[in-house]
Design an enzyme around this catalytic site. Sequence first.
Site, PDB file in Angstrom:
ATOM      1  N   ASN A 195       2.891  -6.623  13.348  1.00  0.00           N
ATOM      2  CA  ASN A 195       2.863  -5.486  13.401  1.00  0.00           C
ATOM      3  C   ASN A 195       2.603  -4.702  14.361  1.00  0.00           C
ATOM      4  OD1 ASN A 195       1.746  -3.027  12.425  1.00  0.00           O
ATOM      5  ND2 ASN A 195      -0.510  -3.487  13.273  1.00  0.00           N
TER       6      ASN A 195
ATOM      7  N   GLN B  81       1.465  -1.406  -0.098  1.00  0.00           N
ATOM      8  CA  GLN B  81      -0.554   0.255  -0.155  1.00  0.00           C
ATOM      9  C   GLN B  81       0.657   1.279   0.195  1.00  0.00           C
ATOM     10  OE1 GLN B  81      -3.736  -0.649   2.600  1.00  0.00           O
ATOM     11  NE2 GLN B  81      -1.766  -2.455   3.807  1.00  0.00           N
TER      12      GLN B  81
ATOM     13  N   CYS C 234      -0.363  12.266 -16.617  1.00  0.00           N
ATOM     14  CA  CYS C 234      -0.738  13.358 -17.320  1.00  0.00           C
ATOM     15  C   CYS C 234      -2.231  13.658 -16.965  1.00  0.00           C
ATOM     16  CB  CYS C 234       0.127  13.456 -19.042  1.00  0.00           C
ATOM     17  SG  CYS C 234      -0.741  14.969 -19.594  1.00  0.00           S
TER      18      CYS C 234
ATOM     19  N   CYS D 192      -2.940  13.925 -21.589  1.00  0.00           N
ATOM     20  CA  CYS D 192      -2.609  12.203 -22.586  1.00  0.00           C
ATOM     21  C   CYS D 192      -3.117  11.207 -21.464  1.00  0.00           C
ATOM     22  CB  CYS D 192      -1.941  12.091 -23.030  1.00  0.00           C
ATOM     23  SG  CYS D 192       0.101  11.830 -22.174  1.00  0.00           S
TER      24      CYS D 192
ATOM     25  N   HIS E 188      -1.295   1.501  -4.711  1.00  0.00           N
ATOM     26  CA  HIS E 188      -2.057   2.958  -4.299  1.00  0.00           C
ATOM     27  C   HIS E 188      -0.699   3.845  -4.919  1.00  0.00           C
ATOM     28  CE1 HIS E 188      -3.956   2.661  -0.269  1.00  0.00           C
ATOM     29  NE2 HIS E 188      -4.180   1.458  -1.255  1.00  0.00           N
TER      30      HIS E 188
ATOM     31  N   ASP F  41       6.486   4.666  -1.043  1.00  0.00           N
ATOM     32  CA  ASP F  41       7.429   5.293  -1.561  1.00  0.00           C
ATOM     33  C   ASP F  41       8.612   4.263  -2.141  1.00  0.00           C
ATOM     34  OD1 ASP F  41       8.149   2.954   0.336  1.00  0.00           O
ATOM     35  OD2 ASP F  41       7.482   3.880   1.937  1.00  0.00           O
TER      36      ASP F  41
END
Length: 310
Positions: free
Chosen positions: A275, A140, A166, A169, A158, A143
């Site tokens: 976690n 997700q 752009c 286009c 993401h 970076d």
Amino acid sequence: MCLFQSTARRLVSQVHCGLKASPSKKQKFCLEMARPSSNMADFREVFAKAKHIAIITGAGVSAESGVPTFRGAGGFWRKWQAQELATPGAFARNPSRVWEFYHYRREVMLSKHPNPAHIAIAECEKRLSKQGRSVVVITQNIDELHRKAGTKHLLEIHGSLFKTRCTSCGNVAANYKSPICPALAGKGAPDPDTEDAAIPVEDLPQCEEDGCNGLLRPHVVWFGEALDPGVLTAVEKELDICDLCLVVGTSSVVYPAAMFAPQVSARGVPVAEFNMETTPATNRFRFHFPGPCGTTLPPALARHETEIIS
């Protein structure tokens, strides 16, 4: 169509990136009944036999590299939270301000490096590929620290800070310029007293495709936008074949990503969560290893004498 695919399609049609969903009564019941294990030896036995490993990562895996998360009470850039700037509407109203925010984030990331968790994942992928086994990272994060660490099989659901799209286009391109355009040099300071640069649109990043010169935007999924269907399809395929799933440094509350691992677990595949603390999905998994990912993940993914080598 498999259970995961049909559920994913239904969810993506109902919610967009960044939205949270409350667990149903049935889910709450499951959460109360399950008890995940923290036995590393048991996990290592499962890991040693796995042929297709899917690793789902979130902000927690990069936090140890000093990457700002822009979440919680202190998650402000100037006087705005990311949720106020990372939207199509914010970009339409003030592209200069949004580009200052992303220019700041790009410059910060150019000074950051992968931590032991990123490196352990990349080294695991490289080692297991020689054994006829596969590792895919579904992240997700925007970076690119997984890429920097050497991960090859990477799905960035993401998008990336270092890609542009752009608005005219639609061309998507990698972009590592620093600054991304001359007008943003020295801009983007996060101090709340900093005034907006108010850069004219024509001086913001422009498309370099022949004859286009359209305004570029960061190639990231903003709040209120759906995930790229092509990327989602690739994720579905990987989760359909995985026989072990790791959830690393993610809160498991942002949909549709939050449903990936629970759906894998629902078909009987072992899921291990790494976690700092428990999440709403923890008790739906077979394993839970609390603590910093950079500490818990390297020994979990290290070479073991019980690894099956094809």
